[in-house]
Design an enzyme around this catalytic site. Structure first.
Site, PDB file in Angstrom:
ATOM      1  N   GLU A  68      -9.214   3.824   2.867  1.00 45.18           N
ATOM      2  CA  GLU A  68      -8.834   3.882   1.452  1.00 45.18           C
ATOM      3  C   GLU A  68      -7.756   2.884   1.064  1.00 45.18           C
ATOM      4  O   GLU A  68      -7.670   2.467  -0.087  1.00 45.18           O
ATOM      5  CB  GLU A  68      -8.371   5.302   1.100  1.00 45.18           C
ATOM      6  CG  GLU A  68      -6.913   5.637   1.378  1.00 45.18           C
ATOM      7  CD  GLU A  68      -6.511   5.534   2.845  1.00 45.18           C
ATOM      8  OE1 GLU A  68      -5.337   5.235   3.111  1.00 45.18           O
ATOM      9  OE2 GLU A  68      -7.364   5.748   3.733  1.00 45.18           O
TER      10      GLU A  68
ATOM     11  N   ARG B 147      -7.349  -0.230   1.658  1.00 43.02           N
ATOM     12  CA  ARG B 147      -7.863  -1.521   1.180  1.00 43.02           C
ATOM     13  C   ARG B 147      -8.417  -1.405  -0.232  1.00 43.02           C
ATOM     14  O   ARG B 147      -8.428  -2.389  -0.973  1.00 43.02           O
ATOM     15  CB  ARG B 147      -8.907  -2.051   2.160  1.00 43.02           C
ATOM     16  CG  ARG B 147     -10.178  -1.250   2.262  1.00 43.02           C
ATOM     17  CD  ARG B 147     -10.921  -1.495   3.566  1.00 43.02           C
ATOM     18  NE  ARG B 147     -10.199  -0.939   4.697  1.00 43.02           N
ATOM     19  CZ  ARG B 147     -10.635  -0.996   5.962  1.00 43.02           C
ATOM     20  NH1 ARG B 147     -11.771  -1.608   6.246  1.00 43.02           N
ATOM     21  NH2 ARG B 147      -9.932  -0.457   6.939  1.00 43.02           N
TER      22      ARG B 147
ATOM     23  N   LYS C  56       0.855  -1.195   0.000  1.00 42.58           N
ATOM     24  CA  LYS C  56       0.000   0.000   0.000  1.00 42.58           C
ATOM     25  C   LYS C  56       0.885   1.238   0.000  1.00 42.58           C
ATOM     26  O   LYS C  56       1.749   1.391   0.853  1.00 42.58           O
ATOM     27  CB  LYS C  56      -0.894   0.003   1.242  1.00 42.58           C
ATOM     28  CG  LYS C  56      -1.623   1.329   1.487  1.00 42.58           C
ATOM     29  CD  LYS C  56      -2.274   1.356   2.871  1.00 42.58           C
ATOM     30  CE  LYS C  56      -2.750   2.751   3.233  1.00 42.58           C
ATOM     31  NZ  LYS C  56      -3.308   2.814   4.611  1.00 42.58           N
TER      32      LYS C  56
ATOM     33  N   ASP D 293      -2.214  10.715   3.551  1.00 42.07           N
ATOM     34  CA  ASP D 293      -3.610  10.339   3.790  1.00 42.07           C
ATOM     35  C   ASP D 293      -4.282  11.344   4.710  1.00 42.07           C
ATOM     36  O   ASP D 293      -4.102  11.310   5.923  1.00 42.07           O
ATOM     37  CB  ASP D 293      -3.681   8.936   4.399  1.00 42.07           C
ATOM     38  CG  ASP D 293      -5.110   8.478   4.618  1.00 42.07           C
ATOM     39  OD1 ASP D 293      -6.012   9.055   3.977  1.00 42.07           O
ATOM     40  OD2 ASP D 293      -5.319   7.546   5.407  1.00 42.07           O
TER      41      ASP D 293
ATOM     42  N   ASP E 156     -11.729   7.245   4.564  1.00 38.19           N
ATOM     43  CA  ASP E 156     -10.470   7.037   5.274  1.00 38.19           C
ATOM     44  C   ASP E 156     -10.120   5.557   5.391  1.00 38.19           C
ATOM     45  O   ASP E 156      -9.089   5.202   5.949  1.00 38.19           O
ATOM     46  CB  ASP E 156     -10.536   7.673   6.671  1.00 38.19           C
ATOM     47  CG  ASP E 156      -9.173   7.795   7.316  1.00 38.19           C
ATOM     48  OD1 ASP E 156      -8.163   7.824   6.575  1.00 38.19           O
ATOM     49  OD2 ASP E 156      -9.095   7.854   8.560  1.00 38.19           O
TER      50      ASP E 156
ATOM     51  N   ASP F 211       2.033   6.793   5.374  1.00 37.63           N
ATOM     52  CA  ASP F 211       0.998   5.799   5.065  1.00 37.63           C
ATOM     53  C   ASP F 211       1.345   4.978   3.826  1.00 37.63           C
ATOM     54  O   ASP F 211       0.503   4.242   3.318  1.00 37.63           O
ATOM     55  CB  ASP F 211      -0.356   6.495   4.888  1.00 37.63           C
ATOM     56  CG  ASP F 211      -1.528   5.574   5.187  1.00 37.63           C
ATOM     57  OD1 ASP F 211      -1.335   4.592   5.923  1.00 37.63           O
ATOM     58  OD2 ASP F 211      -2.637   5.836   4.683  1.00 37.63           O
TER      59      ASP F 211
ATOM     60  N   LYS G 273      -9.463  13.181   8.640  1.00 38.23           N
ATOM     61  CA  LYS G 273      -8.875  12.838   9.929  1.00 38.23           C
ATOM     62  C   LYS G 273      -8.812  14.066  10.833  1.00 38.23           C
ATOM     63  O   LYS G 273      -8.812  15.201  10.351  1.00 38.23           O
ATOM     64  CB  LYS G 273      -7.447  12.310   9.726  1.00 38.23           C
ATOM     65  CG  LYS G 273      -7.334  10.993   8.985  1.00 38.23           C
ATOM     66  CD  LYS G 273      -5.869  10.621   8.795  1.00 38.23           C
ATOM     67  CE  LYS G 273      -5.726   9.311   8.033  1.00 38.23           C
ATOM     68  NZ  LYS G 273      -6.141   8.151   8.839  1.00 38.23           N
TER      69      LYS G 273
END
Length: 497
Positions: free
Chosen positions: A347, A349, A263, A268, A345, A286, A275
């Site tokens: 995201e 996956r 990933k 993010d 959030d 991230d 967030k």
């Protein structure tokens, strides 16, 4: 950036200047070679007594003392009980030793213990620990050595060990792994205004000089492939997404490859489901999974691993502009499965869904392992000393667990099951990307499982270990490079032993 030490191996010799480092076992035992290195045994006993030093693993004591041969400083490093030392412990010894050398440009480490034979690979692990401890990310500091008393030159370290030939040979491999860990750390530490999807892809392309075949897919190619899940995350940013495919062909013949997927959310914000402001700056990390995969591919190529390996990383930025994905949107993944976006959030996956399906469909690998800073929930469950391990294959899970134990990059297996899978069913699509508060790391893993078919697969949730994890003897960096040594060990144990 940090000054990486130059390390060489030698037969036992008396240090002539600089710093002399010797090993001391729990209870105060040390080898004759250690006594010779510092001039006499009484010095070691005196330094230990004054410092309250007991020889516990990773503990140190130092004294500004001269020797007849010209040494100016003596450092004692504790090894605990020599008969119980593992690979990770030798790294700790090396890191602890490096922490005490200060500004010295010449260091001699006498690697000897009473009634104990230190093997070449153990000596190489000590050296690896020193290299990893030396790492510092200070690229953007304009005042360095004059403020912090840092050395002007990299330290020249001589490690004296009985089996110099084996140590040199093992360190050639270990140094390639260090290169991979350091690359992963650099990528995670880099600020997001410098490292976007395009820039990350360019860093991956540099692996071509090591013999890695690198292919970069842009937005046009991703649309053609039908990667609606990945593209949905990317649509809120002006920075275009990338999918990077790295191939290392080191095995003889046409063996099926093993595959690693990362990933790579370079920053993010959470998107529309934004967030909180507190600690959002950490979300530059991230992409820790993608960084680990890139570092692993560098390590495998650098040491000419005898395996065929694929690394795939999905690179996006998750931003909340007027074109951003909304809660309630439904996207179609490359696999054809539809996904209701409950929380923008969640995201990572979505990015992995398309990257996993692409990897499985194109390469038909023996197994797929993905790494992702996927959920805060895994940190609630495990803290920051273990990464979460999920798998549809017990043998692969056991192999990963063992590799984690031997490297110190530890994993703990968490469950999967039909009960959790039902939690991600959607009223409006095939599935939803968030199942709510409970079992968050498990339902995220169940989501990923829907995109790998029957291929043996493991998901490593490294949210707690890739960045901001507690410092140790061989890592003082915010970014740890977690996963590179772990997966390199898996490859060595299962495909090269």
């Amino acid at each position: 950036m940090s000054k990486r030490p130059s390390i060489s191996f030698s037969e036992f010799e008396v240090p002539q200047k600089g710093v002399a480092v010797v090993l001391v076992a729990k209870g105060g035992g040390f080898a004759d070679e250690a006594a010779k290195a510092v001039g006499d045994a009484e010095k070691i006993a005196r330094i230990a007594d004054i410092s309250g030093f007991t020889g516990a693993l990773g503990k140190t004591a130092e004294a500004i003392e001269t020797t007849p041969a010209g040494v100016e400083k003596i450092v004692l490093v504790g090894v605990g009980e020599p008969g119980k030392l593992g690979n990770d412990d030798w790294l700790k010894i090396g890191g602890a030793a490096f922490s005490q050398i200060g500004n010295a440009e010449r260091v001699t480490l006498t690697l000897a213990l009473p009634e104990t034979t230190i093997a070449g690979d153990e000596a190489a692990d000590v050296a690896l620990g020193m290299v990893l401890r030396s790492y510092k990310f200070d690229r953007y500091k304009t005042r360095k050595s004059e403020e912090n008393g840092e050395p002007k030159h990299a330290a020249k370290i001589t490690i004296c060990v009985a089996d110099t030939h084996s140590a040199r040979k093992a360190f050639e491999v270990a140094e390639a792994v260090a290169d991979g860990v350091i690359q992963a750390r650099n990528l995670v530490n880099e600020p997001a205004n410098i490292l976007g999807p395009v820039e990350f892809a360019e860093e991956a392309e540099k692996l071509e000089k090591l013999g890695v075949k690198v292919e970069v897919l842009g937005e046009k190619e991703l649309k053609k492939l039908g990667m609606g899940a990945l593209l949905g995350v990317a649509q809120g940013s002006v920075r275009p997404p990338r999918l990077v495919v790295m191939e290392w062909h080191g095995a003889k013949g046409k063996e099926k490859p093993i595959a690693f997927v990362g990933k790579g959310v370079v920053f993010d914000t959470g998107g529309i489901s934004i967030k909180p402001a507190a600690n959002m700056e950490d979300m530059k990390g991230d992409m820790g999974g993608a960084a680990a995969v890139t570092g692993l591919m560098r390590a495998l190529a650098g040491r000419k691993a005898k395996v065929n390996a694929i690394g795939v990383i999905g690179l996006v930025e998750n931003m909340p502009d007027g074109n951003a994905q909304r809660p309630g949107d439904i996207v179609t993944s490359m696999s054809g499965q539809t996904i209701e976006v409950i929380n923008t959030d969640a995201e990572g996956r979505l990015v992995l869904a398309d990257a996993l399906h692409y990897t499985n469909d194109r390469f038909k690998p023996r197994f797929i392992i993905n790494l992702a800073t996927l959920t805060g929930a895994v940190m609630v469950a495990l803290g920051q000393y273990h990464a979460g391990l999920f798998s549809n294959d017990d043998e692969l899970a056991d192999q990963l667990y063992d590799a984690g134990q031997s490297t110190g990059e530890k994993l703990w297996r968490l469950p999967l099951g039909t009960e959790y899978d039902k939690m991600i069913d959607s009223k409006f699509a095939d599935m939803k990307n968030s199942a709510g508060r409970y079992g968050g790391s498990i339902t995220a893993a169940q989501f990923l499982k829907r995109f790998v078919g029957e291929t043996p697969w493991a998901h490593l949730d490294v949210a707690g270990t890739a960045m901001g994890s507690p410092a140790n003897e061989y890592n003082q960096s915010w970014a740890s490079g977690f996963g590179v040594r772990l997966l390199d060990r898996l490859v060595r144990d299962q495909f090269e032993s």
